[in-house]
Enzyme design. Structure first.
Site, PDB file in Angstrom:
ATOM      1  N   GLY A   6     -11.242  -1.593 -60.672  1.00  0.00           N
ATOM      2  CA  GLY A   6     -10.350  -1.051 -59.656  1.00  0.00           C
ATOM      3  C   GLY A   6      -9.014  -0.580 -60.186  1.00  0.00           C
TER       4      GLY A   6
ATOM      5  N   CYS B 101     -29.439  14.887 -41.971  1.00  0.00           N
ATOM      6  CA  CYS B 101     -28.982  14.007 -43.048  1.00  0.00           C
ATOM      7  C   CYS B 101     -28.116  14.799 -44.029  1.00  0.00           C
ATOM      8  CB  CYS B 101     -30.172  13.459 -43.833  1.00  0.00           C
ATOM      9  SG  CYS B 101     -31.181  12.306 -42.911  1.00  0.00           S
TER      10      CYS B 101
END
Lengths: 360, 291, 189
Positions: free
Chosen positions: B31, B265
């Site tokens: 992160g 989709c």
């Protein structure tokens, strides 16, 4: 029945073919050669070399041709090519005091060693469209004089002799290479100058102009503006000495700026510096103003919140290849993000309407 | 066939080493945004230069590459990037998520669960989750150092005060392993749960902003929320009109100028796979007719 | 320079380094997993795997520290020729190579800065053997828990308390490599 749109690859190929045709334009008009661009659009070539950070007039001219004259696109082509080249080493600092000048003006002294040399400048042309050029007329040769071999010392050195201007620190430290290391803030002056010299001419110009109008005052005199060629030398370890590997044309601008001092420290003028590939004097002057403006902290001046004093603002937004990429990318598909916001706004609206109905 | 004028996967070896070092530091500190000396690529900033550099640094000749943009393999920029790597690395390409060993994506995480051995490379425009709250890198760097994420919670809370809900629908911020707040790139928040505990390696490349960050497999990723306003992944309240999936993220397609629209989709491979397996929505047709 | 220093690099650097990096990436991303990397033939005492790591990660911009018996002329020449990496003291090194004892005390290696935790050293720890048995590992990259034959526990536990600072490590033996990022929690099993 619904058939999804396909054929992205063919669309791309066709778009490129169309682009190539448009680039060539009307085939009854003769094609522009790279040499013509290099010789006759030299200032565009210079800008592409300066902001592309690659000194190669032929490649810059080719890039301008390929980019259909879009200079930021040409700069991008040069940058993308440049990044594939190996970095073989670093040259010695160029000696601009030994420059073979084609133009040299000082706004601070009427006359000085080396003289005022006007050179090939637009400065005193009357901006009247020259319809003779439309007729493709050849121009007569300009008058010539024997080249002077007298040295052309820097104006700031005269001031320095009296202690009238701050002394630049010298050193052998290798400056960081902006193109090989991530930008780290706060940046030192060497890194800032690299970023500004390859920064967008329009952006640097506007930043400099804003300081003249009071958004961070630079109060600059052009101590000297010089354009000419300098030798590029490189130390060859195997030989044990430096050899000249070529010559480049540069524009250098040194500004003399507001002095500082106190009751105990004698006042001195301060410096702003601009150095740009090619004959690019608007950029070099602007660079020296922005350089000076960004030096407020080291010179003990106040930060007034002016954009041109804000290092992070200037350095992070000066690069036109970065800026144009990020700006233009918003035309790429964003169906997914937009759909997520569409759905959110529909839901929020439905909730507002439901609350209103319940209230009524 | 690779283009011999350039090195394998375009980048020179020194550049790849530099990117590889950044990727490894990113893996070691999940992160955290690792600065890297992003190179100018032969496509513009904003077109995925960060993702392309990360993919180029990870790619081997044995890889099978999938490239998607908005979930689809056939969007023009996905086509363009796929072609770039076919040309410069000669790798096999696929549209099937399950067959790919590296997937480069812009704005989506595939619907199919990723597996060990796969790498998902995200193209990231603005890697700094705090950027729109504080534009200065010098400030946000300090905020990450001190774990000062109060500003982000204030922003989310202001949303709730104004709208009754958190009004961030994409690029929804997450916290990684309880330490760094991270921008997951502009994926819809529907995709956020897939970030956490994935079997695949997830790498994030921001070229213009010169940052690389990473989520190793099985990393704990939490979408920021409040106890009384928990995070809700959301999507359009419809089923796919082609494959009838009720659990996939949908694109809205305008079909006429009378207000007609359909939902399909966004993950084209997921939708095709379902139709091949016989799932049909109201507007779907059996696969062989549309190929 | 010993002429042998010229040997033992990659024959096809782009492809060999690509494959080796993938194994290295998987190793660091999945602590406890042992991967094979090949392609380098470095002089003793450097293992193949440690040689590969140096080739794919080090160059003129990365400082390398050679610890103990690894600080020998053959290795110095090999690294200088193949990587061009400057050899430095432990405190200034981005990469360090040696066996566990020679690397001590590991607290002298860079652990990064609070605002730049990436500016930390990577240790390449040469091991007499490497197996998926030993200390218990948990943390990012590990589904439940894993095991790895680490040279000790306390140093890695101390390193973990510095997170997000800390050094990262690769353990190498022959052609084997395992990764141990600073994020891994190490316990006696």
């Amino acid at each position: 029945m619904y058939v999804a749109v396909k054929g992205g690859e063919r669309a791309i190929d066709n778009a490129h073919a169309w682009l190539a045709e448009e680039r060539r334009g009307d085939t009854t008009v003769s094609e522009l050669s790279v040499a013509q661009i290099r010789e006759q659009l030299a200032l565009a070539v210079n800008r592409v070399m300066a902001e592309g950070s690659l000194y190669d007039p032929d490649l810059a001219a080719l890039a301008i041709k390929q980019a259909r004259g879009d200079l930021i696109e040409a700069i991008f082509l040069i940058r993308a090519y440049r990044t594939t080249l190996p970095r073989l080493g670093a040259s010695l600092p160029v000696k601009t005091e030994e420059m073979a000048v084609i133009r040299r003006v000082s706004a601070t002294f009427k006359d000085l060693p080396g003289g005022q040399i006007l050179g090939p400048t637009f400065d005193y042309t009357h901006r009247l469209l020259d319809f003779k050029l439309a007729a493709e007329g050849e121009v007569p040769a300009a008058p010539t004089a024997p080249a002077s071999t007298a040295p052309v010392p820097h104006v700031t050195e005269f001031l320095n002799r009296e202690g009238m201007i701050e002394t630049e620190p010298t050193g052998d430290a290798q400056p960081a290479d902006l193109t090989r290391e991530p930008m780290e803030l706060p940046a030192n002056r060497a890194l800032r100058l690299q970023a500004i010299t390859r920064g967008d001419e329009g952006f640097i110009l506007s930043m400099a102009y804003s300081t003249q109008r009071g958004y961070g005052r630079t109060h600059a005199f052009v101590g000297e503006l010089r354009i000419g060629t300098v030798a590029v030398e490189m130390d060859i370890p195997e030989l044990g000495f430096a050899v000249e590997i070529g010559e480049i044309e540069l524009t250098e601008c040194e500004t003399v700026n507001q002095f500082k001092g106190s009751k105990t420290v004698a006042p001195q003028f301060t410096r702003g510096y601009g150095l740009v590939f090619g004959q690019t004097e608007r950029k070099a002057i602007a660079m020296s103003l922005v350089d000076r403006s960004l030096r407020w902290a080291e010179l003990g001046e106040d930060y007034t919140g002016a954009p041109a004093q804000d290092e992070e603002f200037v350095l992070m937004h000066a690069d036109n290849v970065q800026a144009t990429g990020f700006l233009e990318h918003i035309k790429l598909p964003h169906y997914v993000d937009f759909q997520s916001e569409l759905e959110l706004v529909r839901r929020l609206r439905a909730e507002v309407f439901a609350t209103q109905e319940a209230a009524e | 066939m690779t283009d011999q004028a350039y090195n394998f996967a375009y980048l020179d070896e020194q550049t790849k080493r530099m990117i590889r070092r950044a990727i490894l530091k990113g893996i070691a500190v999940p992160g955290y945004q690792v600065p890297f000396a992003s190179r100018e690529m032969p496509m513009p900033y904003g077109w995925g230069t960060g993702g392309v550099q990360v993919t180029a640094a990870c790619l081997t000749p044995e890889d099978t590459l999938k490239v998607i943009d908005q979930g689809a393999d056939d969007t023009t920029n996905a086509v363009s990037i796929r072609k770039f790597f076919q040309r410069t690395a000669g790798v096999a390409v696929t549209e099937a998520t399950a067959e790919a060993s590296i997937i480069q994506t812009r704005h989506r995480i595939p619907e199919a669960t990723l597996t060990e051995g796969q790498i998902l490379v995200y193209q990231v425009p603005i890697p700094e989750p705090l950027r729109f709250l504080e534009p200065r890198e010098t400030e946000t760097r300090k905020m990450h150092e001190l774990e000062e994420y109060g500003l982000m919670h204030v922003k989310l809370y202001e949303d709730i005060a104004r709208h009754g809900t958190i009004a961030t629908a994409y690029a929804y911020p997450v916290k990684v392993e309880g330490r760094y707040v991270m921008d997951p790139s502009p994926i819809p928040k529907f995709d956020n749960p897939k970030l956490s505990n994935s079997a695949a390696i997830q790498l994030f490349g921001a070229g213009r902003e010169q940052r690389i960050y990473a989520l190793p497999p099985y990393t704990h990723v939490v979408s920021l929320d409040f106890d009384d306003h928990p995070f809700v992944p959301s999507k359009a309240p419809h089923d796919c009109d082609l494959c009838a999936a009720s659990d996939s993220y949908l694109d809205e397609v305008i079909t006429d100028d009378q207000g007609g629209r359909m939902f399909v989709c966004s993950d084209t491979d997921f939708c095709r796979t379902r139709r091949e397996a016989g799932h049909l929505g109201p507007l779907g047709v059996p696969m062989q007719e549309t190929v | 320079m010993n002429p042998d220093a010229l040997l033992g690099g990659f024959a096809d650097a782009p492809l060999q380094s690509a494959r080796a990096f993938r194994g290295t990436l998987e190793a660091l991303a999945r602590p406890g997993e042992i991967r094979e990397v090949t392609g380098a033939m470095p002089p003793a005492p450097l293992s193949v795997a440690a040689g590969v790591l140096l080739l794919i990660l080090c160059d003129g911009t990365t400082s390398v520290h050679l610890a103990g018996a690894y600080d020998c002329a053959a290795l110095r020449d090999w690294i200088t020729f193949h990587c061009g990496a400057p050899l430095m003291a432990a405190e200034d090194a981005m990469f360090a190579v040696g066996d566990w004892d020679a690397l001590q005390p590991v607290t002298r290696f860079a652990v990064g800065q609070p605002d730049y935790p990436d500016r930390s050293a990577t240790l390449i720890i040469e091991m007499p053997d490497l197996s998926p048995q030993g200390q218990r590992l948990t943390g990012p990259g590990i589904a439940t828990s894993a095991q790895l034959s680490l040279p000790e526990t306390a140093a890695f536990r101390a390193n973990r308390t510095l997170f997000p600072l800390g050094f990262d490590a690769f353990l190498t033996c022959g052609t084997q490599v395992a990764g141990l990022p600073r994020s891994t929690i190490v316990e006696e099993s």
